[in-house]
Design a protein around this motif. Sequence first.
Motif, PDB file in Angstrom:
ATOM      1  N   ASP A  32       0.816  -1.208   0.000  1.00 21.40           N
ATOM      2  CA  ASP A  32       0.000   0.000   0.000  1.00 21.40           C
ATOM      3  C   ASP A  32       0.855   1.266   0.000  1.00 21.40           C
ATOM      4  OD1 ASP A  32       1.028  -0.097   2.533  1.00 21.40           O
ATOM      5  OD2 ASP A  32      -0.903  -0.153   3.583  1.00 21.40           O
TER       6      ASP A  32
ATOM      7  N   ALA B   6       1.661   3.099  -2.363  1.00 17.43           N
ATOM      8  CA  ALA B   6       1.207   4.140  -3.295  1.00 17.43           C
ATOM      9  C   ALA B   6       0.359   5.190  -2.593  1.00 17.43           C
ATOM     10  CB  ALA B   6       0.422   3.511  -4.439  1.00 17.43           C
ATOM     11  N   GLY B   7      -0.166   4.850  -1.418  1.00 15.85           N
ATOM     12  CA  GLY B   7      -1.002   5.792  -0.689  1.00 15.85           C
ATOM     13  C   GLY B   7      -2.373   5.216  -0.413  1.00 15.85           C
TER      14      GLY B   7
ATOM     15  N   PHE C  28      -6.213   4.394  -0.983  1.00 20.08           N
ATOM     16  CA  PHE C  28      -7.029   4.181  -2.172  1.00 20.08           C
ATOM     17  C   PHE C  28      -8.035   5.315  -2.348  1.00 20.08           C
ATOM     18  CE2 PHE C  28     -11.078   2.481  -3.897  1.00 20.08           C
ATOM     19  CZ  PHE C  28     -10.652   2.317  -5.219  1.00 20.08           C
ATOM     20  N   GLU C  29      -8.151   5.774  -3.575  1.00 18.29           N
ATOM     21  CA  GLU C  29      -9.097   6.827  -3.918  1.00 18.29           C
ATOM     22  C   GLU C  29     -10.002   6.337  -5.044  1.00 18.29           C
ATOM     23  OE1 GLU C  29      -7.390  10.677  -4.722  1.00 18.29           O
ATOM     24  OE2 GLU C  29      -5.613  10.197  -3.523  1.00 18.29           O
TER      25      GLU C  29
ATOM     26  N   ARG D 163      -7.466   5.210  -8.108  1.00 13.53           N
ATOM     27  CA  ARG D 163      -6.014   5.178  -8.011  1.00 13.53           C
ATOM     28  C   ARG D 163      -5.578   4.736  -6.611  1.00 13.53           C
ATOM     29  NH1 ARG D 163      -4.865  11.677  -8.857  1.00 13.53           N
ATOM     30  NH2 ARG D 163      -5.642  12.443  -6.831  1.00 13.53           N
ATOM     31  N   ASN D 164      -4.323   4.294  -6.545  1.00 14.92           N
ATOM     32  CA  ASN D 164      -3.692   3.865  -5.298  1.00 14.92           C
ATOM     33  C   ASN D 164      -4.345   2.632  -4.665  1.00 14.92           C
ATOM     34  OD1 ASN D 164      -2.149   6.190  -5.659  1.00 14.92           O
ATOM     35  ND2 ASN D 164      -3.318   7.379  -4.166  1.00 14.92           N
TER      36      ASN D 164
END
Length: 279
Positions: free
Chosen positions: A78, A80-81, A83-84, A93-94
Motif C-alpha cells: 500500500d 502508493a497511498g 485508495f481513492e 487510483r492507489n
Amino acid sequence: MSFSDSLSKTSPTRRAALVGASALGLSALLAACGSSSPAPGPSGGALSGSGGNAKNPNNYSDDGQNHSGETRYTRFDDSAGIFEPGTLEHPPRNAPKPVTSDAMAENSVSGFYTTIAYFAASMDYLLKMADTAPVSQVSLAAGDGNANTELAEVIKRDISAGKWYISPSMVFDLSTSQPSIMADGNLLWRSTVTISYGEKSVVEGAFQEVAAEQRVLTQGCEFRGKYLKDDKKWELNLAYTQASAGASASAAPSSSAESSAGAGGATVDPQASYSATAS
C-alpha cells in the motif's frame, strides 16, 4: 446492442470480442471459458485426513479451515497511498497491490486456497488499476492470461478517452469449506464471482448513471488446480458457468452457479467482461 444482448450472443468458445453499446454505451470485452479447460467428469471424492490412494494420489487432506465465502488475501503493497475511488478528475487510483506469498508454493489445500485468494485480489486490482502485474504471477491455463491483458488494454484505452467507473470491484466466493478431488487427482473448488460496476461512471468530465440492470454481473466459476512440482506453484484452470446480470446495484446476486444459470444468462468469462463507458 445492449449489455444483456451482448451476453446472450456470446458463444462458449474461447474468444475476446469488442461489442458496441454496452452498459455505458461504448464496448464490452467478452470472452467465453477456455475450450481447453478439462471436460467435466466425476469427482474423485471429498478430502479426508487419510493417506493417498488411487483417487487421491497426491495425498491432499482437509487443512481444518472453513474457507467457504469470500476469499481473503492479506499481503498487499500500500506504499502508493490511500485508495481513492474515481472522481470527475481521475479514475480509481492507489489501490493496494497484491504481493505473492510463500504459502502459494505449498503443494497442499492451503497452498491452493492461497493461490486462489491471491488471484481474486489480483483480478480486483486489475479491474481498478488496469494493471496485470500481480495476476501475471499466477500460472493460468487455457489462455486466461491473454484475456486479462486484453481487459487491461480496454480499460486503459477508455481512461485515455476520459471514461471510467468510480470503483469497480470483483469478488470470488467459494461454495464449500474445502475443495474436492477430481478424477485425475487434481483439486476442484467451485465459486461464484460477482463483478460490480457501481451506480455511476465518468464520461468526458461528467457523471453518467449506469443502468440498474447492468450494475452487477454474477456467475459460477470453477477453479481447477494442478500443482506444478518443477515450478513449485499451482496452475489454475478456470471454467465459468452461466452469467446473470443483476437487477440493481443493491440486489443480492445469485450465490451459486445453479441460480445464475436459472436466470437465463449466457456463458461469459468475467475476466474479460468489462463494459467501457459511453460516447
